[in-house]
Write a protein that holds these residues in place. Structure first.
Motif, PDB file in Angstrom:
ATOM      1  N   PHE A 122      -1.620  13.164   6.615  1.00 35.81           N
ATOM      2  CA  PHE A 122      -1.249  14.261   5.723  1.00 35.81           C
ATOM      3  C   PHE A 122      -2.107  15.501   5.960  1.00 35.81           C
ATOM      4  CE2 PHE A 122       0.728  10.748   3.378  1.00 35.81           C
ATOM      5  CZ  PHE A 122       1.991  11.293   3.231  1.00 35.81           C
ATOM      6  N   LYS A 123      -3.347  15.311   6.356  1.00 38.39           N
ATOM      7  CA  LYS A 123      -4.167  16.472   6.715  1.00 38.39           C
ATOM      8  C   LYS A 123      -3.583  17.184   7.927  1.00 38.39           C
ATOM      9  CE  LYS A 123      -8.585  14.682   4.977  1.00 38.39           C
ATOM     10  NZ  LYS A 123      -9.935  14.168   5.377  1.00 38.39           N
ATOM     11  N   SER A 124      -3.027  16.429   8.876  1.00 38.97           N
ATOM     12  CA  SER A 124      -2.414  17.047  10.059  1.00 38.97           C
ATOM     13  C   SER A 124      -1.186  17.870   9.674  1.00 38.97           C
ATOM     14  CB  SER A 124      -2.032  15.973  11.081  1.00 38.97           C
ATOM     15  OG  SER A 124      -0.902  15.219  10.667  1.00 38.97           O
ATOM     16  N   LEU A 125      -0.473  17.439   8.622  1.00 37.06           N
ATOM     17  CA  LEU A 125       0.701  18.196   8.176  1.00 37.06           C
ATOM     18  C   LEU A 125       0.308  19.529   7.540  1.00 37.06           C
ATOM     19  CD1 LEU A 125       2.941  15.417   6.542  1.00 37.06           C
ATOM     20  CD2 LEU A 125       3.102  16.360   8.849  1.00 37.06           C
ATOM     21  N   LEU A 126      -0.869  19.560   6.927  1.00 34.43           N
ATOM     22  CA  LEU A 126      -1.313  20.792   6.269  1.00 34.43           C
ATOM     23  C   LEU A 126      -1.450  21.949   7.248  1.00 34.43           C
ATOM     24  CD1 LEU A 126      -4.059  19.540   3.778  1.00 34.43           C
ATOM     25  CD2 LEU A 126      -1.669  20.068   3.305  1.00 34.43           C
ATOM     26  N   LYS A 127      -1.747  21.644   8.500  1.00 36.52           N
ATOM     27  CA  LYS A 127      -1.959  22.692   9.499  1.00 36.52           C
ATOM     28  C   LYS A 127      -0.686  23.496   9.755  1.00 36.52           C
ATOM     29  CE  LYS A 127      -5.462  19.878  11.832  1.00 36.52           C
ATOM     30  NZ  LYS A 127      -5.828  19.124  13.059  1.00 36.52           N
ATOM     31  N   ASN A 128       0.464  22.866   9.530  1.00 34.25           N
ATOM     32  CA  ASN A 128       1.736  23.543   9.803  1.00 34.25           C
ATOM     33  C   ASN A 128       2.578  23.721   8.546  1.00 34.25           C
ATOM     34  OD1 ASN A 128       1.353  23.553  12.709  1.00 34.25           O
ATOM     35  ND2 ASN A 128       1.720  21.349  12.632  1.00 34.25           N
ATOM     36  N   ARG A 129       1.949  23.640   7.378  1.00 35.05           N
ATOM     37  CA  ARG A 129       2.730  23.703   6.143  1.00 35.05           C
ATOM     38  C   ARG A 129       3.374  25.074   5.962  1.00 35.05           C
ATOM     39  NH1 ARG A 129      -2.610  23.993   4.199  1.00 35.05           N
ATOM     40  NH2 ARG A 129      -3.043  25.686   2.729  1.00 35.05           N
ATOM     41  N   LYS A 130       4.496  25.044   5.284  1.00 37.97           N
ATOM     42  CA  LYS A 130       5.260  26.254   5.031  1.00 37.97           C
ATOM     43  C   LYS A 130       4.727  26.956   3.777  1.00 37.97           C
ATOM     44  CE  LYS A 130       7.815  24.925   8.426  1.00 37.97           C
ATOM     45  NZ  LYS A 130       7.694  25.578   9.761  1.00 37.97           N
ATOM     46  N   ILE A 131       5.129  28.217   3.617  1.00 42.20           N
ATOM     47  CA  ILE A 131       4.764  28.948   2.402  1.00 42.20           C
ATOM     48  C   ILE A 131       5.498  28.319   1.223  1.00 42.20           C
ATOM     49  CG2 ILE A 131       4.888  31.181   1.216  1.00 42.20           C
ATOM     50  CD1 ILE A 131       4.744  32.511   3.954  1.00 42.20           C
ATOM     51  N   VAL A 132       4.795  28.066   0.150  1.00 42.49           N
ATOM     52  CA  VAL A 132       5.397  27.431  -1.011  1.00 42.49           C
ATOM     53  C   VAL A 132       5.684  28.473  -2.087  1.00 42.49           C
ATOM     54  CG1 VAL A 132       4.262  25.254  -0.545  1.00 42.49           C
ATOM     55  CG2 VAL A 132       3.159  26.911  -2.044  1.00 42.49           C
ATOM     56  N   ILE A 180       0.870  -1.176   0.000  1.00 42.44           N
ATOM     57  CA  ILE A 180       0.000   0.000   0.000  1.00 42.44           C
ATOM     58  C   ILE A 180       0.906   1.226   0.000  1.00 42.44           C
ATOM     59  CG2 ILE A 180      -1.677   1.372   1.301  1.00 42.44           C
ATOM     60  CD1 ILE A 180      -2.854  -1.175   2.368  1.00 42.44           C
ATOM     61  N   GLY A 181       0.666   2.137  -0.933  1.00 41.96           N
ATOM     62  CA  GLY A 181       1.550   3.286  -1.042  1.00 41.96           C
ATOM     63  C   GLY A 181       0.808   4.583  -1.284  1.00 41.96           C
ATOM     64  N   VAL A 182       1.519   5.680  -1.057  1.00 42.55           N
ATOM     65  CA  VAL A 182       1.006   7.005  -1.370  1.00 42.55           C
ATOM     66  C   VAL A 182       2.062   7.710  -2.216  1.00 42.55           C
ATOM     67  CG1 VAL A 182       1.848   7.856   0.869  1.00 42.55           C
ATOM     68  CG2 VAL A 182       0.227   9.232  -0.453  1.00 42.55           C
ATOM     69  N   SER A 183       1.637   8.259  -3.352  1.00 39.62           N
ATOM     70  CA  SER A 183       2.539   8.931  -4.282  1.00 39.62           C
ATOM     71  C   SER A 183       2.352  10.439  -4.159  1.00 39.62           C
ATOM     72  CB  SER A 183       2.259   8.484  -5.724  1.00 39.62           C
ATOM     73  OG  SER A 183       2.532   7.103  -5.880  1.00 39.62           O
ATOM     74  N   LEU A 184       3.411  11.112  -3.734  1.00 34.24           N
ATOM     75  CA  LEU A 184       3.383  12.548  -3.493  1.00 34.24           C
ATOM     76  C   LEU A 184       4.043  13.300  -4.638  1.00 34.24           C
ATOM     77  CD1 LEU A 184       4.705  12.247   0.139  1.00 34.24           C
ATOM     78  CD2 LEU A 184       2.443  13.135  -0.399  1.00 34.24           C
ATOM     79  N   TYR A 185       3.474  14.435  -5.016  1.00 39.26           N
ATOM     80  CA  TYR A 185       4.175  15.317  -5.941  1.00 39.26           C
ATOM     81  C   TYR A 185       5.454  15.794  -5.262  1.00 39.26           C
ATOM     82  CZ  TYR A 185      -0.266  15.474  -8.467  1.00 39.26           C
ATOM     83  OH  TYR A 185      -1.403  15.136  -9.152  1.00 39.26           O
ATOM     84  N   SER A 186       6.552  15.821  -6.005  1.00 36.18           N
ATOM     85  CA  SER A 186       7.825  16.194  -5.383  1.00 36.18           C
ATOM     86  C   SER A 186       7.786  17.600  -4.792  1.00 36.18           C
ATOM     87  CB  SER A 186       8.962  16.076  -6.406  1.00 36.18           C
ATOM     88  OG  SER A 186       8.694  16.840  -7.564  1.00 36.18           O
ATOM     89  N   TYR A 187       6.991  18.488  -5.385  1.00 33.19           N
ATOM     90  CA  TYR A 187       6.946  19.848  -4.859  1.00 33.19           C
ATOM     91  C   TYR A 187       6.161  19.947  -3.546  1.00 33.19           C
ATOM     92  CZ  TYR A 187       2.537  19.894  -7.561  1.00 33.19           C
ATOM     93  OH  TYR A 187       1.306  19.593  -8.084  1.00 33.19           O
ATOM     94  N   ALA A 188       5.547  18.838  -3.130  1.00 35.86           N
ATOM     95  CA  ALA A 188       4.880  18.827  -1.826  1.00 35.86           C
ATOM     96  C   ALA A 188       5.879  18.660  -0.689  1.00 35.86           C
ATOM     97  CB  ALA A 188       3.853  17.696  -1.771  1.00 35.86           C
ATOM     98  N   ILE A 189       7.071  18.152  -0.981  1.00 25.40           N
ATOM     99  CA  ILE A 189       8.053  17.869   0.065  1.00 25.40           C
ATOM    100  C   ILE A 189       8.454  19.128   0.837  1.00 25.40           C
ATOM    101  CG2 ILE A 189      10.307  16.857   0.565  1.00 25.40           C
ATOM    102  CD1 ILE A 189       8.083  14.899  -0.405  1.00 25.40           C
ATOM    103  N   PRO A 190       8.827  20.241   0.173  1.00 28.84           N
ATOM    104  CA  PRO A 190       9.171  21.443   0.945  1.00 28.84           C
ATOM    105  C   PRO A 190       8.015  21.959   1.793  1.00 28.84           C
ATOM    106  CG  PRO A 190       9.935  21.632  -1.317  1.00 28.84           C
ATOM    107  CD  PRO A 190       9.027  20.437  -1.267  1.00 28.84           C
ATOM    108  N   SER A 191       6.800  21.862   1.264  1.00 24.53           N
ATOM    109  CA  SER A 191       5.643  22.392   1.980  1.00 24.53           C
ATOM    110  C   SER A 191       5.273  21.540   3.191  1.00 24.53           C
ATOM    111  CB  SER A 191       4.445  22.477   1.024  1.00 24.53           C
ATOM    112  OG  SER A 191       3.311  22.972   1.690  1.00 24.53           O
ATOM    113  N   LEU A 192       5.272  20.236   3.032  1.00 27.91           N
ATOM    114  CA  LEU A 192       4.810  19.349   4.104  1.00 27.91           C
ATOM    115  C   LEU A 192       5.905  18.998   5.103  1.00 27.91           C
ATOM    116  CD1 LEU A 192       2.554  16.854   2.108  1.00 27.91           C
ATOM    117  CD2 LEU A 192       1.866  18.911   3.357  1.00 27.91           C
ATOM    118  N   PHE A 193       7.151  18.907   4.615  1.00 23.08           N
ATOM    119  CA  PHE A 193       8.228  18.419   5.480  1.00 23.08           C
ATOM    120  C   PHE A 193       9.356  19.434   5.690  1.00 23.08           C
ATOM    121  CE2 PHE A 193       6.341  14.677   3.369  1.00 23.08           C
ATOM    122  CZ  PHE A 193       5.872  14.011   4.490  1.00 23.08           C
ATOM    123  N   ASN A 194       9.193  20.631   5.122  1.00 22.30           N
ATOM    124  CA  ASN A 194      10.206  21.689   5.282  1.00 22.30           C
ATOM    125  C   ASN A 194      11.583  21.188   4.861  1.00 22.30           C
ATOM    126  OD1 ASN A 194      11.038  24.299   5.893  1.00 22.30           O
ATOM    127  ND2 ASN A 194      11.551  23.775   8.013  1.00 22.30           N
TER     128      ASN A 194
END
Length: 257
Positions: A141-151, A82-96
């Motif tokens: 991932f919804k919990s990460l959105l609460k603290n996401r950085k400016i993209v 079971i996997g989740v495929s993330l857009y690479s540009y989501a990495i800076p926003s979700l994981f800083n």
């Protein structure tokens, strides 16, 4: 192999391309012990199980970074993923974290996420259905959105433009439209996509070819439509990015279906 994709909810669709599930038939195939990776513009988080049943064991969880080279990694024998495929540009926003730092990585989830990774592993192991596991990932991932950085919206637009054009945009025009010098644009693009613009465009063109393959009568027609010079160029680049010739690649898919 039985494979299916599941779309993310609207709240996550700008960050997640899709969830996916792959299951091998335990009565027809030996367990898989090699993890094949082809060039990909997406970052994937994958959970491997001994089987699809609710009491089957979680064997490992990994983060597979976007990559421009094919790889193979030995892993514990598994029958269900079971996997989740993330857009690479989501990495800076979700994981800083710069997307480039995950380029070609293949690391345990706990190494990447620390305590969060251990909690996710436990929750995924205890869940009894695919639907429950997808919900666990969605909530995380919804919990990460609460603290996401400016993209950097300019870079996201540029990356999406490459995808819309199947990897065939004019890079110089992307820089001009982003109001940046070519050098500045290349640096920022790499931070959000994980690649320099030309390499990213090659990977997107490959992904477009794979997705479009069923719609064409032969490889020559496919190659010309996607933007390759000729069939020979297409085959050469396909093998460089996947490790297989086109025919070997699709034969492998047929053998596993």
């Amino acid at each position: 192999m039985e494979y299916r994709e599941i779309a993310p909810c609207n709240e996550l669709k700008d960050f997640i391309s899709h969830y996916w599930v792959g299951t091998w038939d335990t009565n027809k195939q030996a367990p898989t012990e090699l993890y094949y990776i082809t060039a990909s513009s997406l970052t994937e988080i994958t959970f491997a199980f001994s089987g699809p049943g609710k009491h089957d064991e979680l064997l490992f969880s990994i983060v597979q970074g976007h990559t421009q080279i094919p790889l193979q990694s030995p892993v514990s024998e598994f029958y269900h993923l079971i996997g989740v495929s993330l857009y690479s540009y989501a990495i800076p926003s979700l994981f800083n974290l710069s997307s480039f730092e995950l380029n070609q990585e293949f690391i345990p989830l706990t190494t990447f996420l620390g305590k969060d990774g251990s909690v996710l592993n436990e929750e995924m192991a205890l869940a009894e259905t695919t639907e429950q596991r997808i919900e666990i990932l969605s909530c995380y991932f919804k919990s990460l959105l609460k603290n996401r950085k400016i993209v950097d919206t300019r870079m996201i637009r540029a990356i999406q433009e490459v995808k819309r054009n199947n990897g065939n945009p004019k890079i110089i025009d992307l820089a001009v439209n982003s109001f940046l010098s070519q050098k500045q644009f290349n640096r920022r693009f790499k931070e959000f996509s994980g690649f320099n613009p030309k390499v990213y465009a090659r990977i997107i063109r490959l992904e477009s070819a794979i997705k479009s393959y069923p719609n064409f009568r032969n490889l020559t027609e496919l190659a010309h439509n996607i933007g390759y010079y000729d069939q020979a160029h297409f085959i050469r680049e396909f093998k460089e990015l996947t490790g297989f010739s086109p025919r070997e690649f699709w034969k492998l898919s047929e053998d596993k279906s």
